[in-house]
Design a protein around this motif. Sequence first.
Motif, PDB file in Angstrom:
ATOM      1  N   PHE A   1       0.757  -1.109   0.070  1.00 30.88           N
ATOM      2  CA  PHE A   1       0.058   0.056  -0.152  1.00 30.88           C
ATOM      3  C   PHE A   1       0.891   1.286  -0.083  1.00 30.88           C
ATOM      4  CE2 PHE A   1      -3.163  -2.813   2.404  1.00 30.88           C
ATOM      5  CZ  PHE A   1      -3.608  -3.422   1.228  1.00 30.88           C
TER       6      PHE A   1
ATOM      7  N   VAL B   1      -1.816  11.131   0.092  1.00 31.03           N
ATOM      8  CA  VAL B   1      -1.263   9.791  -0.019  1.00 31.03           C
ATOM      9  C   VAL B   1      -0.411   9.363   1.080  1.00 31.03           C
ATOM     10  CG1 VAL B   1      -0.754  10.361  -2.554  1.00 31.03           C
ATOM     11  CG2 VAL B   1       0.850  11.316  -0.822  1.00 31.03           C
TER      12      VAL B   1
ATOM     13  N   CYS C   1       1.520   3.021  -3.341  1.00 32.97           N
ATOM     14  CA  CYS C   1       0.558   3.343  -4.165  1.00 32.97           C
ATOM     15  C   CYS C   1       0.395   5.026  -4.426  1.00 32.97           C
ATOM     16  CB  CYS C   1      -0.915   2.997  -3.570  1.00 32.97           C
ATOM     17  SG  CYS C   1      -2.263   3.762  -4.252  1.00 32.97           S
TER      18      CYS C   1
ATOM     19  N   ARG D   1      -2.206   6.684  -5.633  1.00 31.80           N
ATOM     20  CA  ARG D   1      -3.548   7.128  -5.686  1.00 31.80           C
ATOM     21  C   ARG D   1      -3.866   7.816  -7.255  1.00 31.80           C
ATOM     22  NH1 ARG D   1      -6.098   8.333  -0.673  1.00 31.80           N
ATOM     23  NH2 ARG D   1      -7.846   8.440  -1.894  1.00 31.80           N
TER      24      ARG D   1
ATOM     25  N   GLU E   1      -4.864   7.121   4.112  1.00 31.26           N
ATOM     26  CA  GLU E   1      -5.687   6.993   2.996  1.00 31.26           C
ATOM     27  C   GLU E   1      -5.358   5.839   2.054  1.00 31.26           C
ATOM     28  OE1 GLU E   1      -3.930   9.262   4.226  1.00 31.26           O
ATOM     29  OE2 GLU E   1      -5.252  11.332   4.643  1.00 31.26           O
ATOM     30  N   LYS E   2      -4.403   5.550   1.998  1.00 33.03           N
ATOM     31  CA  LYS E   2      -3.843   4.452   0.891  1.00 33.03           C
ATOM     32  C   LYS E   2      -4.509   3.082   1.238  1.00 33.03           C
ATOM     33  CE  LYS E   2       0.269   5.592   0.367  1.00 33.03           C
ATOM     34  NZ  LYS E   2       1.694   5.613   0.046  1.00 33.03           N
TER      35      LYS E   2
ATOM     36  N   HIS F   1      -7.696   0.868  -0.668  1.00 31.72           N
ATOM     37  CA  HIS F   1      -7.368  -0.178  -1.227  1.00 31.72           C
ATOM     38  C   HIS F   1      -8.230  -1.382  -0.577  1.00 31.72           C
ATOM     39  CE1 HIS F   1      -4.601   0.156  -4.165  1.00 31.72           C
ATOM     40  NE2 HIS F   1      -3.778   1.090  -3.459  1.00 31.72           N
TER      41      HIS F   1
END
Length: 451
Positions: A341, A376, A344, A346, A380-381, A385
């Motif tokens: 994650f 990011v 990521c 976003r 949040e990430k 997911h």
Amino acid sequence: MCLGGEPVAFEPRIVAFLCTWCSYTGADTAGIARLKSPANLRAIRVPCSGRVSPELVMRAFDQGADGVLVLGCHIGECHYDTGNHRTAKRLPLLRELMGFVGLEPDRLHLDWVSASEGERYSRIATEFVDRVRTLGPVHWRLPKEQQVEINRQLMANRTDTPFELNDCASKTDAIRTKARELLSSGQVDCVIGYEVGPRGKTRPAFIYDAEDVDRLVWNPDCVYNLTTYLDVKLRPPKLKELKPVAIVVKPCDSRALNVQLAESQFSREHVHVIGVTCEGVRNQKGNLRGRCEQCGHPNPVIYDTLVGAPVKSHPVPENPALLEIETLSPPERMEYWLSQFDRCIRCYACRQGCPVCTCPTCLYERDDSLWVGLGVGMNEKRTFHLGRAYHIAGRCVGCNECERVCPMDIPISLLNMKLAQEIEKSFGHVAGLEPVLSPVVTVLSGEYKEG
């Protein structure tokens, strides 16, 4: 930390979502009766337990909760008829997803309390706090200095399957013949298929004239799931007259089409389906794609025109990466997924490429969303997911477009695959084989036993 020479015992922070009609009143009843309840439990009043989405649960963990308790009306007593039916289906799946990414499932508990059951509320709350206390605090964040080797080890154990070229020329001719017939007769306004672009790569093609059908091809590089374009073609803005379209689909694409039909994204009569039997498509190395190795449905499940001889299905082997992750300990699982994650950016390519992500405005792309921010950060990430995987549970057909388009090569499909396995085991449902809704959004059937 010590106080007067004695170590201070860990006290968990608990968030409890309580149904306003029953369990919240049950908590009041416990207070009126002066029954003992945990002081470190923070109650949040919700209209119905059915309103407790996975985003709310994950948001609670993101904000520092060590455990989440959800209490609703008893089955059959919901003031909104079937709100708690959805809760009874959703949260067990979320527990499985939590366990898969390394967060102990026992940190989330679902139970039922009526307005008169103050003693029951007190007992459930106390037992849950005691259980979370033994688990200790949540360690959601991966230290930056920690070197993650699990991902490298998993990737090293993967093997590629050579791709065997099947008869593509005859399938190409059949697709062109049917497309020419449909366009010449005016049965459809557009044919959505594949063509080879100027750089030699196969890409989506939109054919509006019968003279252009020779652009259409079928080859091992037809990897795109073209059903993602039906939403644009069949629900265009400011267009009163809807014109039918034809679409070329692989077997996995046809299952996505069934999901879209079940959710009334468009009407069946507006789509002419050209189904193509498939023995798999290849990856950038020229080998069979991993999703094709896990596919047990090589023939389209819905079509108006069938191209190619039916392919004999074969037993689907278990995904080795999925099996290996499940052998890891919870801390190792969390270490693995946090490292994934963290990469990521976003970009939302996974959402854009998914044929069943059909919301006009995605919850995770709104700048006024209360569930998850647009930043990011790890919070949040991670929530994005896990929440997205949960949203498509029972709807994901395993086309793996999300993983294919990810620029960071995050193995998103493993989350989807885990939930698909749990839904098949719990409800006997395989997404897209029939145009039926996901059992996660339907009411309970048969006898349901609480507890």
